[in-house]
Write an enzyme that holds these catalytic residues in place. Structure first.
Site, mmCIF file in Angstrom:
data_model
loop_
_atom_site.group_PDB
_atom_site.id
_atom_site.type_symbol
_atom_site.label_atom_id
_atom_site.label_comp_id
_atom_site.label_asym_id
_atom_site.label_seq_id
_atom_site.Cartn_x
_atom_site.Cartn_y
_atom_site.Cartn_z
ATOM 1 N N TYR A 146 -5.259 2.870 9.225
ATOM 2 C CA TYR A 146 -4.863 3.255 7.859
ATOM 3 C C TYR A 146 -5.582 4.536 7.452
ATOM 4 C CZ TYR A 146 -5.127 3.409 2.743
ATOM 5 O OH TYR A 146 -5.112 3.832 1.431
ATOM 6 N N ILE A 156 10.784 7.762 2.350
ATOM 7 C CA ILE A 156 10.340 9.162 2.416
ATOM 8 C C ILE A 156 10.444 9.731 3.832
ATOM 9 C CG2 ILE A 156 8.855 9.182 0.361
ATOM 10 C CD1 ILE A 156 6.446 8.939 2.402
ATOM 11 N N GLY A 177 -13.849 -3.844 13.140
ATOM 12 C CA GLY A 177 -14.294 -2.500 12.753
ATOM 13 C C GLY A 177 -14.468 -2.324 11.253
ATOM 14 N N ALA A 228 -7.057 6.739 9.319
ATOM 15 C CA ALA A 228 -6.676 7.878 10.167
ATOM 16 C C ALA A 228 -5.344 8.455 9.704
ATOM 17 C CB ALA A 228 -6.587 7.429 11.626
ATOM 18 N N SER A 229 -4.406 7.568 9.324
ATOM 19 C CA SER A 229 -3.091 8.065 8.895
ATOM 20 C C SER A 229 -3.206 8.796 7.556
ATOM 21 C CB SER A 229 -2.077 6.922 8.813
ATOM 22 O OG SER A 229 -2.428 6.010 7.790
ATOM 23 N N LYS A 230 -4.069 8.326 6.667
ATOM 24 C CA LYS A 230 -4.261 9.020 5.384
ATOM 25 C C LYS A 230 -4.974 10.358 5.627
ATOM 26 C CE LYS A 230 -3.363 7.862 1.752
ATOM 27 N NZ LYS A 230 -2.124 8.000 0.930
ATOM 28 N N LEU A 244 10.798 0.214 -1.271
ATOM 29 C CA LEU A 244 10.676 -1.220 -1.553
ATOM 30 C C LEU A 244 10.364 -1.985 -0.259
ATOM 31 C CD1 LEU A 244 13.490 -1.802 -4.210
ATOM 32 C CD2 LEU A 244 11.074 -1.252 -4.569
ATOM 33 N N ARG A 266 -17.854 -1.751 -1.864
ATOM 34 C CA ARG A 266 -16.813 -0.820 -2.303
ATOM 35 C C ARG A 266 -17.125 -0.408 -3.740
ATOM 36 N NH1 ARG A 266 -16.425 -1.235 2.381
ATOM 37 N NH2 ARG A 266 -14.625 -1.808 3.657
ATOM 38 N N THR A 308 5.022 6.573 8.102
ATOM 39 C CA THR A 308 5.139 6.800 6.648
ATOM 40 C C THR A 308 4.062 7.751 6.146
ATOM 41 O OG1 THR A 308 6.243 4.744 6.100
ATOM 42 C CG2 THR A 308 4.822 5.666 4.402
ATOM 43 N N THR A 352 -7.361 8.482 -0.229
ATOM 44 C CA THR A 352 -8.359 7.419 -0.314
ATOM 45 C C THR A 352 -9.725 7.897 0.180
ATOM 46 O OG1 THR A 352 -8.966 5.311 0.696
ATOM 47 C CG2 THR A 352 -7.466 6.665 1.936
ATOM 48 N N ASP A 353 -10.762 7.224 -0.297
ATOM 49 C CA ASP A 353 -12.111 7.536 0.194
ATOM 50 C C ASP A 353 -12.313 7.058 1.630
ATOM 51 O OD1 ASP A 353 -12.179 4.794 -0.284
ATOM 52 O OD2 ASP A 353 -13.982 4.828 -1.536
ATOM 53 N N GLU A 354 -11.364 6.246 2.133
ATOM 54 C CA GLU A 354 -11.559 5.687 3.472
ATOM 55 C C GLU A 354 -11.503 6.754 4.558
ATOM 56 O OE1 GLU A 354 -9.764 1.927 4.250
ATOM 57 O OE2 GLU A 354 -9.564 1.464 2.124
ATOM 58 N N ASN A 357 -9.124 0.380 -6.095
ATOM 59 C CA ASN A 357 -8.598 0.133 -7.445
ATOM 60 C C ASN A 357 -8.420 -1.359 -7.678
ATOM 61 O OD1 ASN A 357 -6.368 2.841 -8.395
ATOM 62 N ND2 ASN A 357 -8.201 2.954 -7.145
HETATM 63 N N1 NAD Z 1 -5.054 0.601 -3.849
HETATM 64 C C1 NAD Z 1 -6.159 1.306 -3.742
HETATM 65 O O1 NAD Z 1 -7.246 0.788 -3.997
HETATM 66 C C2 NAD Z 1 -6.114 2.762 -3.336
HETATM 67 C C3 NAD Z 1 -7.284 3.511 -3.390
HETATM 68 C C4 NAD Z 1 -7.234 4.858 -3.059
HETATM 69 C C5 NAD Z 1 -6.039 5.442 -2.678
HETATM 70 N N2 NAD Z 1 -4.917 4.687 -2.613
HETATM 71 C C6 NAD Z 1 -3.658 5.359 -2.230
HETATM 72 O O2 NAD Z 1 -2.793 5.288 -3.350
HETATM 73 C C7 NAD Z 1 -1.443 5.214 -2.927
HETATM 74 C C8 NAD Z 1 -0.789 4.012 -3.568
HETATM 75 O O3 NAD Z 1 -1.520 2.845 -3.182
HETATM 76 P P1 NAD Z 1 -1.083 1.408 -3.685
HETATM 77 O O4 NAD Z 1 -2.292 0.547 -3.690
HETATM 78 O O5 NAD Z 1 -0.273 1.541 -4.910
HETATM 79 O O6 NAD Z 1 -0.152 0.957 -2.480
HETATM 80 P P2 NAD Z 1 0.980 -0.151 -2.438
HETATM 81 O O7 NAD Z 1 1.031 -0.616 -1.025
HETATM 82 O O8 NAD Z 1 0.802 -1.140 -3.522
HETATM 83 O O9 NAD Z 1 2.305 0.677 -2.786
HETATM 84 C C9 NAD Z 1 2.885 1.564 -1.885
HETATM 85 C C10 NAD Z 1 4.311 1.807 -2.320
HETATM 86 O O10 NAD Z 1 4.881 2.743 -1.408
HETATM 87 C C11 NAD Z 1 6.158 2.274 -1.023
HETATM 88 N N3 NAD Z 1 6.442 2.775 0.329
HETATM 89 C C12 NAD Z 1 5.828 2.421 1.476
HETATM 90 N N4 NAD Z 1 6.392 3.066 2.519
HETATM 91 C C13 NAD Z 1 7.349 3.865 1.978
HETATM 92 C C14 NAD Z 1 8.260 4.788 2.541
HETATM 93 N N5 NAD Z 1 8.294 5.023 3.861
HETATM 94 N N6 NAD Z 1 9.102 5.440 1.708
HETATM 95 C C15 NAD Z 1 9.074 5.214 0.376
HETATM 96 N N7 NAD Z 1 8.241 4.337 -0.205
HETATM 97 C C16 NAD Z 1 7.387 3.677 0.596
HETATM 98 C C17 NAD Z 1 6.071 0.771 -1.064
HETATM 99 O O11 NAD Z 1 7.346 0.154 -1.201
HETATM 100 C C18 NAD Z 1 5.180 0.552 -2.284
HETATM 101 O O12 NAD Z 1 5.950 0.456 -3.454
HETATM 102 C C19 NAD Z 1 -1.473 5.162 -1.388
HETATM 103 O O13 NAD Z 1 -1.215 6.446 -0.907
HETATM 104 C C20 NAD Z 1 -2.900 4.735 -1.078
HETATM 105 O O14 NAD Z 1 -3.302 5.249 0.162
HETATM 106 C C21 NAD Z 1 -4.915 3.357 -2.938
#
Ligand code: NAD
Length: 342
Positions: free
Chosen positions: A169, A67, A301, A171-173, A41, A233, A107, A144-146, A199
């Site tokens: 972001y 996590i 960037g 790089a971390s993914k 949260l 995008r 994270t 992600t596609d990034e 999304n």
């Molecule tokens: N939103 C997009 O368009 C998109 C596209 C491709 C991939 N993704 C990937 O999908 C996943 C979800 O994306 P999203 O848009 O729902 O993100 P979001 O930021 O809306 O949700 C992330 C959730 O993770 C929780 N969180 C963050 N750090 C945490 C930690 N250390 N421990 C436990 N929980 C933690 C947050 O509280 C939040 O509820 C991510 O891995 C993101 O990289 C997102």
């Protein structure tokens, strides 16, 4: 905890945008699934995003936790008979990764390590040997596609595209993807990865592009568009993403990556004009919303174009995006109108 006939699935980050759309979809589709959702949260998560029926609530457990907390993650695998993982938890906003990158690496990289490592320790006796009865477990990592960097005017990201992440972001993914990949290759972890495009849908945090555009319109404030608004995008409805993750988890091949996209390239200008057009129709103001458009200093960037080739998931696993862009966007806009006017 085990419960006769139920299959325990761990979702990480399920109180965020995509996870909170995914959980009700899965509980509805699989009446024998019990979902444990661990979410820290952060500012981006809200436990109330997960809206469930009374029946679904009986098969759902929320754990407020990080996590990165190794002991906590391990205890979940001790307390629950987890047979599958969908790993969503991440810091996800590119702009924040420019102003404060550290937590992204903590994270997204170390957190991913904790989750996949705990799953490995529970499911595997030694490299490539499962504990008895754990042979059908699955770990799915949501990416992600990034990670692929940026495209020129032509071309698409395929699963064979070399990684070239630009912002912290991405790089971390990318780091997280490689952690999961290494667990497949080194330990035989039954893992899959998906790399998805942008999304849109319910529950996306206010900071993101589409909610920002809608909110600006409703408040009669300038709609901020980075640079010249020409960045492209590929926009996918969040429920189509949920269905793709379900498909990969149940039918994808371990060790494989699947790109998830929608063949729906839009510039930021296209998105803003479409939102304005829909709002002019369903919630007309004194002046057309387009008059609020304003261009602001570009993101440092800023990647120019992302576009996904989703041939592999479509041909090999039979998934296809179902939502029609304008209809799903209108649905999404109506949802934000209710939220912002509540
Ligand atoms: N939103 C997009 O368009 C998109 C596209 C491709 C991939 N993704 C990937 O999908 C996943 C979800 O994306 P999203 O848009 O729902 O993100 P979001 O930021 O809306 O949700 C992330 C959730 O993770 C929780 N969180 C963050 N750090 C945490 C930690 N250390 N421990 C436990 N929980 C933690 C947050 O509280 C939040 O509820 C991510 O891995 C993101 O990289 C997102």
């Amino acid at each position: 905890m085990t419960n006769q006939g139920l299959k325990y699935i761990l979702v990480t980050g399920g109180a965020g945008f995509i996870g909170s759309n995914f959980i009700p979809y899965m509980l509805n589709k699989y009446p024998d699934y019990f979902i444990v959702n661990i979410d820290a949260l952060t500012y981006a998560g809200n436990a109330e995003n997960v809206r469930l029926t009374e029946d679904q609530k009986k098969r759902y457990k929320f754990i407020h936790g990080n996590i990165c907390d190794e002991a906590l993650v391990q205890s979940i695998f001790k307390d629950y008979d987890i047979r599958g993982v969908f790993h969503f938890a991440a810091e996800s906003h590119v702009d924040n990764s420019i102003t404060g990158p550290k937590v992204f690496f903590e994270t997204n990289v170390m957190g991913t390590y904790n989750v996949v490592h705990a799953a490995k320790n529970k499911w595997m006796k030694e490299p490539f040997v499962f504990n008895d009865g754990f042979e059908d477990c699955r770990f799915h990592h949501v990416s992600t596609d990034e990670v692929y960097g940026t495209l020129g005017e032509v071309g698409l990201f395929s699963e064979k595209t070399a990684y070239a992440p630009n912002p912290p972001y991405a790089a971390s993914k990318a780091g997280a993807d490689f952690v999961v990949r290494s667990y497949f290759h080194t330990f035989g972890m039954p893992a899959t990865i998906s790399n998805c495009s942008n999304n849109y849908g319910e529950n996306q945090h206010d900071e993101k592009f589409i909610p920002t555009v809608i909110r600006s319109c409703l408040n009669g404030k300038n709609i901020p568009i980075y640079g010249e608004g020409k960045n492209i995008r590929d926009w996918l409805f969040v429920l189509d993403h949920a269905k793709a993750l379900d498909t990969v988890f149940h039918t994808g091949k371990c060790g494989e990556t699947y790109n998830i996209g929608c063949w729906n390239e839009q510039t930021n200008n296209d998105i803003v004009h479409l939102i304005c057009r829909i709002l002019n129709k369903i919630k007309p103001a004194d002046e057309p919303y387009e008059n609020l458009i304003s261009y602001v200093k570009d993101r440092a960037g800023h990647d120019m174009r992302y576009a996904i080739d989703s041939t592999k998931i479509e041909n090999e696993l039979g998934w296809k995006p179902e939502a029609k862009f304008e209809e799903a966007l209108e649905y999404t806009i109506k949802w934000y109108i209710s939220k912002y006017e509540a």
